[in-house]
Design an enzyme around this catalytic site. Sequence first.
Site, PDB file in Angstrom:
ATOM      1  N   CYS A   1       0.831  -1.207   0.000  1.00  0.00           N
ATOM      2  CA  CYS A   1       0.000   0.000   0.000  1.00  0.00           C
ATOM      3  C   CYS A   1       0.872   1.266   0.000  1.00  0.00           C
ATOM      4  CB  CYS A   1      -0.987  -0.050   1.160  1.00  0.00           C
ATOM      5  SG  CYS A   1      -2.367   1.064   0.908  1.00  0.00           S
TER       6      CYS A   1
ATOM      7  N   HIS B   1      -3.619  -5.208   0.391  1.00  0.00           N
ATOM      8  CA  HIS B   1      -2.925  -5.786   1.561  1.00  0.00           C
ATOM      9  C   HIS B   1      -3.072  -7.310   1.520  1.00  0.00           C
ATOM     10  CE1 HIS B   1      -2.470  -2.034   4.037  1.00  0.00           C
ATOM     11  NE2 HIS B   1      -3.406  -1.617   3.208  1.00  0.00           N
TER      12      HIS B   1
ATOM     13  N   GLU C   1      -1.612  -9.545   3.071  1.00  0.00           N
ATOM     14  CA  GLU C   1      -1.404 -10.200   4.381  1.00  0.00           C
ATOM     15  C   GLU C   1      -2.716 -10.562   5.073  1.00  0.00           C
ATOM     16  OE1 GLU C   1      -0.260  -7.253   3.536  1.00  0.00           O
ATOM     17  OE2 GLU C   1      -1.016  -5.703   4.885  1.00  0.00           O
TER      18      GLU C   1
HETATM   19  N1  GLN Z   1      -1.787   6.519   3.209  1.00  0.00           N
HETATM   20  C1  GLN Z   1      -1.963   5.809   1.987  1.00  0.00           C
HETATM   21  C2  GLN Z   1      -3.368   5.966   1.424  1.00  0.00           C
HETATM   22  O1  GLN Z   1      -4.267   6.372   2.096  1.00  0.00           O
HETATM   23  C3  GLN Z   1      -1.626   4.348   2.164  1.00  0.00           C
HETATM   24  C4  GLN Z   1      -2.545   3.617   3.090  1.00  0.00           C
HETATM   25  C5  GLN Z   1      -2.032   2.293   3.551  1.00  0.00           C
HETATM   26  O2  GLN Z   1      -0.823   2.056   3.550  1.00  0.00           O
HETATM   27  N2  GLN Z   1      -2.931   1.439   3.977  1.00  0.00           N
HETATM   28  O3  GLN Z   1      -3.588   5.689   0.272  1.00  0.00           O
END
Ligand code: GLN
Length: 568
Positions: free
Chosen positions: A412, A541, A543
């Site tokens: 992310c 994600h 995970e």
């Molecule tokens: N801050 C980033 C976003 O809002 C990444 C979010 C995250 O790593 N879950 O897109």
Amino acid sequence: MPNKKTSPTTKFVFVTGGVMSGIGKGVTTASIGKLCQFRGFKVSAIKIDPYLNVDPGTLNPVEHGECFITDEVWHFNPIKDEGLNPYTYTMIGELDQDFGTYERFLNSYIHPSHNITSGQIYFETILKERKGEYLGKTVQIIPHCTDMIKNRIKEIARNEKIDALIIECGGTVGDVESVIFLEAFRQLRLELPKEDTALVHVTLVPYSEAVGELKSKPTQHSVKELQSAGLQPDFLICRSKIEIPTELKRKISLFTNVKPDHVISNPDIKSIYTVPLIFEDQKLGDLLGEHLNLKPRLVEFSKVNNYSEWIKTASLYTKNYDKTLRIAMPGKYVDNRDSYVSINEALKHACAHEGVNLEIVFVDTEKTEFQLEFDSCDGILLTPGFGTRGVEGMVLSAKYAMENKTPYLGICFGAQLFYVAFMRYVMGITDAHSTEVAPETPNPVVSMMDEQQKIVNMGGTMRLGGQPVIVSENTLLFQAYEKGEIRERFRHRYHINESYFTDEVKAKGLRISAYDQTGKIVNAIELDEEIHPFMVGTQFHPEYCSRPYEPSPIYLKFIQKIIAKKNS
Ligand code: GLN
């Protein structure tokens, strides 16, 4: 009048905690669920978080640990308002980290309504009062809030037709905030037939180094506290450094009014996946079944719900392998290891399945010369995150991986910052940045998604939950999943700005390896294998879907490529 039973089959197992928090109530809850699955019962778990937040989505991970993302997102609209009024409606899909443990152990998808907080209960009560639903009555914690808690629990049991519903109450007995939940448990235990509920109290039995002895007094006190709330535990799970000897179990039994064989020892062990087996050894599953009058069922066991299969899975996590991989995890929430618990577990799953030990090196990107730590690491996993603190160091971590050909997985924020690093250090756009960190940057290579522009409220408003991901062929991502369409979970407001993905960028080896279904949101990027052994960033994600018996494919590929590089 006889009390109406919720459902003819649902049994409720309440799990409370004593002495202190953080002693593994979540693992105990999940393990009890597993014992039920070994006996062919349909099981699920509820987590009660007594704080006032509606959900943990707005909590700092250093304070609270990771936020777990469920596949589904819940439209919590307590007064069934027609419009999407922000004062009466909220989305819930960001849950307590214990849901990760439940899903990993129980092989199930859990609905977000299973995370009950005081915030939700009070929010609903007040909205109903404003709507005049209490018909002139004085609205009170007992019975109005306690009824609402009981109804939430019963509704889940009814809707999902569960045989055993394990309900964990966060915090420790004696906390002011948990009083209403314990009161709801007491009432449910009184209303329902004796064999329909069980109370499991998880407590700590500290080891005194000075006298070389386990001490039972804190457990005795915490059971007294529970009894003063009208709750007598049926089982005690005693967390301790070493195994609790039979003699001490007898003593604890005498002082707590719990049968000696219902006092279960839960000593420190190498892997949490062994806990269900430790409980089985002490007959907890059979004793609980007897208490609840639930007879084991002969069902078609799915592979993971089978006792002997679980023994095999758990054994992968207790072995000492010849090789050890050191994976650096640079990030901003490294002060609390629970901030990344699903990532830690996903790495463990992949390593255990490849037969290597794992050593995670948490790297604080705010420290000077933090990159020196990477020299002794075999791979870098760049963590998710929000806001501005520590971000420059995270961009430099991606730069290090690119330049040193260190296998890299960016999750992310870790994918977005890989894109920033590529634009800055490969394409020479020195001021490239994410608008989350530098709102005025002339080169917003990562920017807010269109759908997010109008949003003002914070809780539950990101792009959340499970979504289809379309994977391009001939990519590392495709090699990992071996499919053109997968489903993974998301939690973000910003995304990779594709307008910077020019032919020149492609010529330098960057690939877009996945999009969302509309083709508008970049879901994954990677470097061509010809120029880097493994440099992948995923907007999702992976995970959250990794399991002890089935590692996430992209985590597995990351570990396999590290091993291949080490062997070459
Ligand atoms: N801050 C980033 C976003 O809002 C990444 C979010 C995250 O790593 N879950 O897109």
